[in-house]
Design a protein around this motif. Structure first.
Motif: not given
Lengths: 502, 468
Positions: B360, B362-363, B365-366, B385-387
């Motif tokens: 979540t 990561a999502a 952050a995108a 990248y991750l978050n």
């Protein structure tokens, strides 16, 4: 091995069952949330973490907690650890959202409350210790020691004095002192104690010289004795061009009575989890602020908390004080612990803190007197003591074969946490007993009675003592196998192991 | 007595038993010349007044802002069950489990912590805790020198600067040295460790390297080529230390997968509040073969005299109270209660829950990256990248300040975190977690667009300037 005693628990991993993991805590992520990550950076096999429902989880931890002994359970006279009552209001304070929720990289103007508290705490600790300045950064007493000895190193180097490679440490010192000296790049010179338990002035005089960077002294000592030759010792150290470090582990004995900086110590650490009642946490976290006299201020770890002329507070900026020894850890310190220490000091004020030490020392002397009067235990050093004292079971062992270790285990049956045992190493069969100021007179009497009763048992039914504890959740442990074949993590049994066990 | 039980009568009885008239007599051993002058402290407060003062001070902190701060310390949803367990007095008022028969609660929970972190890192030996991520990283670096008998390590500049600074302090004491491995300045791999530079530093026969230290994700939120860094380190006879973020290990390859010998990291994201820097949790784990080099306590499973399963502190010959000046470290008091918090947190979430937290984040952050890009602040780097990630904002420090006045903590200016690196001067490091809301992202993007003047018709800084 079985898990059969009351409250004994299987591991979390054994409680696990597929699909049991507790509840919906956060919204489910989109199914493609991780698709943008390269596959070779992703975990190929999910971590085998346990899946446990919340009620089972709570019962697991509550039942396990009941296998523990804490200050909240009962008397905990663990010498040199100052296991005093941990006030509940301090737990409330540290959890206030304004303190707990503050990010460590939040801009100074959004952190004024915490910065003000830290600034005040630095000043309070300086006043309590007679030091000129304090850093709150060290995470624990041992890290405070390392900070202090690195400050000593920086001080000598700044003067171009590169030959000072030795730190003198009495043999009764806590093991962290020599370990600290090694970490800071110094050679430890062990100094034997005098027969009365105090520092041996002549031994120090012989060892002091142009190679001495510092002495590390615990005062009162780990024998529970105030160093009566402290004035001569400090003069001798300074005359040799060395600095004097005070291990503040036993500060609870001298609040309002002796201020190390005022007396001439150059640097010291505080154990706030001892003197200022922050919880010991099953081993930590604590905090180990360090106080220094003025000549060492330029070298203090960065960043410090500063107050601007307009009354606002800020953190020192990177590189602002080039002589600093640098950073001992991330951010500014164990702030959640320091909030509790601030609250403890502000609840007491100067009179209250002095009363803390008065009562701690009075209680220790009272308990010591009770044991000395009976004669079952040797009290090797003439009184009075500070906030703790040594009792030795040497004669008891000679007469009955019962060791201090056995006595400690038998105390568990009587409803007490044992004192510190076999420390300091300079006294045979030692028990270091520290009652603290927060135990009732009835508790002190009952504990003395229990120790005297155990001494009688050692003569009459020694096997009752040597096989103790009998009423603890588990009996004595096989520590040899634990060290020889270390099992440091849970591993699920293979199918073959499961079938052979079944 | 504020928290003590002694009445004047109790004190009189104790004094009488000692045959003295005043407690002052117990302090006569202190030489007169060094007896303390009275302390000057504010008078003691009642509980009522103490609480009022604490509330006031806490109220002077601003924790109500839309926050995108990370850099190793992350705001996560904290299941209330974690703190309920931490408030059990049997845990938090105990000390080091020197008496295992009455410390099985602490011992088993820390054994379970070690086991959970072993699952996450893939490494079998997990220390019972260090002070924080920075000191755990420094201890890991010292371990590599002890194990290889070499006196120099290489640290990627992708490792948090506070960890590098802590390592510097610890290394100065130990008379060891380290070099920093630069990050690539531009191109598709910008912001990650410069492998060519690493290779050159490892190739110097005059300077044998004991350990190579790199972070995953790194300081800038980027994923590093950890397997390649590890291969280079091992080829030169050095050990490989991975600095990890524990929540990410639910979705990222564990250190064991890329052959790390040691993992170190900041455990704060596992159920520990930010609280302005600590107490946190220093994670330190290693391969079995390094067990004698790892500093700090280890808890082992064994049995008692009746054959029941039980737990005990073990491998104690490494520790300061036994080995004194020859100990692996001086650490004594650690962060045990924070390790308990981490264990309860991981168990409360379970494997799916922890994965969801990471995914979540990561999502979100995108979504944040897309919104900020749309507002005129593209990412500073292009790698995965991750978050957490850096955005490019002209005059980043000033914009950051103006956004603060609009109630937005717009991440961390990289010019403040890494002052020497010109390639980062326009960067703001921002992160998102499952706690970041769509409204916060929208507010940040809207205000940033406004500051950058990229919204037609609204001049920069005209809304809310200087208001708080």
């Amino acid at each position: 091995m079985s898990v059969t005693g009351p409250k004994l628990q299987p591991t979390l991993f054994e409680l696990s069952g597929p699909g049991r993991a507790a509840g919906r805590r956060i919204p489910a992520p989109p199914a493609d949330a991780l698709d943008r990550l390269p596959s070779d950076s992703r975990r190929a096999v999910p971590a085998a973490l346990p899946e446990v429902d919340e009620q089972s989880l709570v019962r697991h931890y509550v039942n396990l907690s009941q296998l523990n002994w804490g200050v909240d359970t009962g008397f905990y006279p663990l010498g040199s650890c100052t296991m005093k009552y941990n006030p509940k209001v301090n737990e409330w304070a540290a959890r206030l959202p304004g303190f707990a929720g503050l990010h460590p990289l939040a801009p100074d103007e959004t952190a004024q409350g915490t910065l003000e508290l830290l600034w005040e705490l630095e000043r309070d600790l300086a006043e309590i210790s007679g030091m000129d300045a304090v850093t709150l950064q060290p995470a624990a007493g041992a890290q405070g020691e390392l900070t202090g000895i690195l400050l000593v190193r920086a001080y000598h180097r700044a003067r171009g004095d590169l030959e000072r490679t030795e730190v003198l440490i009495p043999d009764s010192a806590h093991g962290t002192n020599p370990a600290t000296a090694s970490m800071a790049g110094f050679r430890t010179v062990n100094i034997a104690s005098a027969p009365d338990g105090g520092v041996d002035l002549e031994a120090f005089r012989a060892a002091l010289g142009p190679r001495t960077a510092a002495i590390m002294i615990t005062n009162p000592s780990t024998l529970g004795l105030f160093e009566r030759h402290i004035v001569e010792l400090l003069e001798m150290v300074h005359a040799a061009g060395a600095l004097a470090y005070m291990d503040g582990a036993n500060l609870n004995a001298i609040l309002g009575r002796f201020r190390p900086g005022e007396a001439g110590f150059d640097v010291m650490h505080f154990n706030v989890h001892k003197t200022f009642a922050t919880p010991h946490g099953g081993g930590g976290p604590g905090a180990g602020p360090v106080g220094v006299l003025a000549p060492l201020i330029p070298f203090l770890p960065a960043p410090r908390v500063l107050r601007e002329p307009d009354g606002t507070f800020r953190l020192e900026r990177p590189g602002e004080r080039p002589a600093s020894i640098g950073r001992m850890r991330g951010h500014v310190g164990n702030v959640g612990i320091l909030v509790r220490a601030w609250a403890y000091i502000r609840a007491h004020g100067a009179d209250g803190l002095r009363e803390v030490s008065d009562d701690a020392v009075l209680a220790a002397n009272y308990l010591r007197g009770r044991l000395e009067a009976d004669g079952a235990w040797e009290i090797p050093f003439a009184g009075p003591c500070a906030h703790e004292f040594i009792a030795s079971g040497t004669a008891l062992k000679r007469a009955t074969g019962v060791r201090t270790l056995d006595v400690a285990k038998r105390l568990i049956d009587k409803g007490y946490h044992p004192p510190t045992i076999y420390f300091p190493h300079t006294v045979d069969e030692a028990m270091l007993i520290e009652p603290t100021e927060t135990e009732r007179l009835e508790t002190l009497d009952a504990f003395a009675d229990a120790l005297l009763e155990i001494a009688r048992e050692a003569h009459e039914t020694p096997e009752l003592v040597t096989s103790a504890p009998h009423s603890a959740p588990v009996r004595r442990l096989d520590e040899a196998t634990a060290a020889r074949q270390p099992n440091l993590r849970w591993r699920a049994a293979t199918p073959a192991e499961r079938s052979s066990a079944g | 007595m504020v928290y003590g039980p002694h009445t004047p009568d109790d004190r009189s009885r104790m004094l009488a038993a000692l045959g003295i008239g005043s407690v002052d007599e117990l302090f006569e051993v202190i030489p007169t010349s060094v007896r303390a002058r009275p302390m000057h402290l504010p008078p003691g407060l009642t509980e009522l007044d103490l609480m009022a003062r604490l509330r006031t001070l806490a109220g002077h902190n601003r924790v109500d802002l839309a926050s995108f701060l990370g850099a190793g310390v992350y705001r996560h949803h904290l299941p209330p069950v974690v703190d309920q367990i931490l408030l059990r007095g049997e845990y938090y008022t105990a000390y080091t489990p020197y008496q295992p028969e009455i410390s099985q609660g602490t011992l088993q929970t820390i054994y379970e912590y070690q086991s959970l972190l072993a699952e996450l890192t893939g490494l079998d030996v997990v220390s019972a805790s260090h002070y924080d991520g920075a000191t755990a990283t420094a201890e890991a670096a010292l371990m590599t020198c002890r194990a290889t008998r070499r006196e120099r390590v290489l640290v990627s500049r992708g490792v948090h600067p506070q960890s590098r600074q802590t390592l510097e302090t610890y290394f100065a004491g130990a008379n060891l040295t380290f070099d920093e491995v630069p990050l690539i300045a531009d191109g598709p791999a910008a912001g990650t460790t410069d492998l060519a530079a690493l290779g050159r530093l490892l190739a110097d026969p005059e300077r044998p390297i004991g350990g190579v230290i790199a972070a995953q994700p790194n300081l800038l939120g980027l994923l590093e080529p950890m397997a390649e860094i590890g291969r280079l380190a091992h080829a030169a006879g050095a050990l490989f230390v991975a600095v990890v973020e524990p929540v990410s290990l639910a979705v990222l390859a564990p250190p064991s997968a890329y052959e790390a010998d040691i993992a170190a990291g900041e455990g704060q994201p596992l159920g520990i509040p930010p609280q302005y820097g600590g107490p946190y949790l220093g994670i330190l784990a290693c391969r079995d073969s390094l067990i004698r080099q790892i500093p700090g306590r280890l808890i082992g499973m064994t049995s008692d005299a009746d054959g029941r399963r039980a737990y005990v502190m073990t491998m104690r010959a490494r520790e300061q109270d036994i080995r004194r000046e020859k100990a692996a470290s001086n650490i004594c008091t650690n962060q045990a209660l924070c390790a308990l918090a981490a264990a309860v947190y991981v168990a409360a979430l379970g494997p799916g829950g922890l994965r969801d937290v990471a995914a979540t984040g990561a999502a979100r952050a995108a979504e944040l990256a897309a919104a900020l890009d749309d507002a005129g602040a593209p990412r500073l780097h292009t790698g995965p990248y991750l978050n957490e990630f850096a955005i490019r904002v002209p005059d980043a420090v000033a914009v950051h300040r103006r956004l603060l006045h609009r109630g937005i903590l717009a991440g961390i200016p990289l010019a403040e975190l890494e002052p020497g690196d010109a390639s980062l001067a326009e960067g703001l490091l921002v992160c998102a977690t499952e706690s970041t809301t769509a409204e916060e992202i929208e507010l940040f993007a809207w205000a940033l667009r406004d500051e950058l003047g990229s919204r037609p018709g609204v001049p920069a800084g005209s809304i809310g300037e200087g208001s708080r």
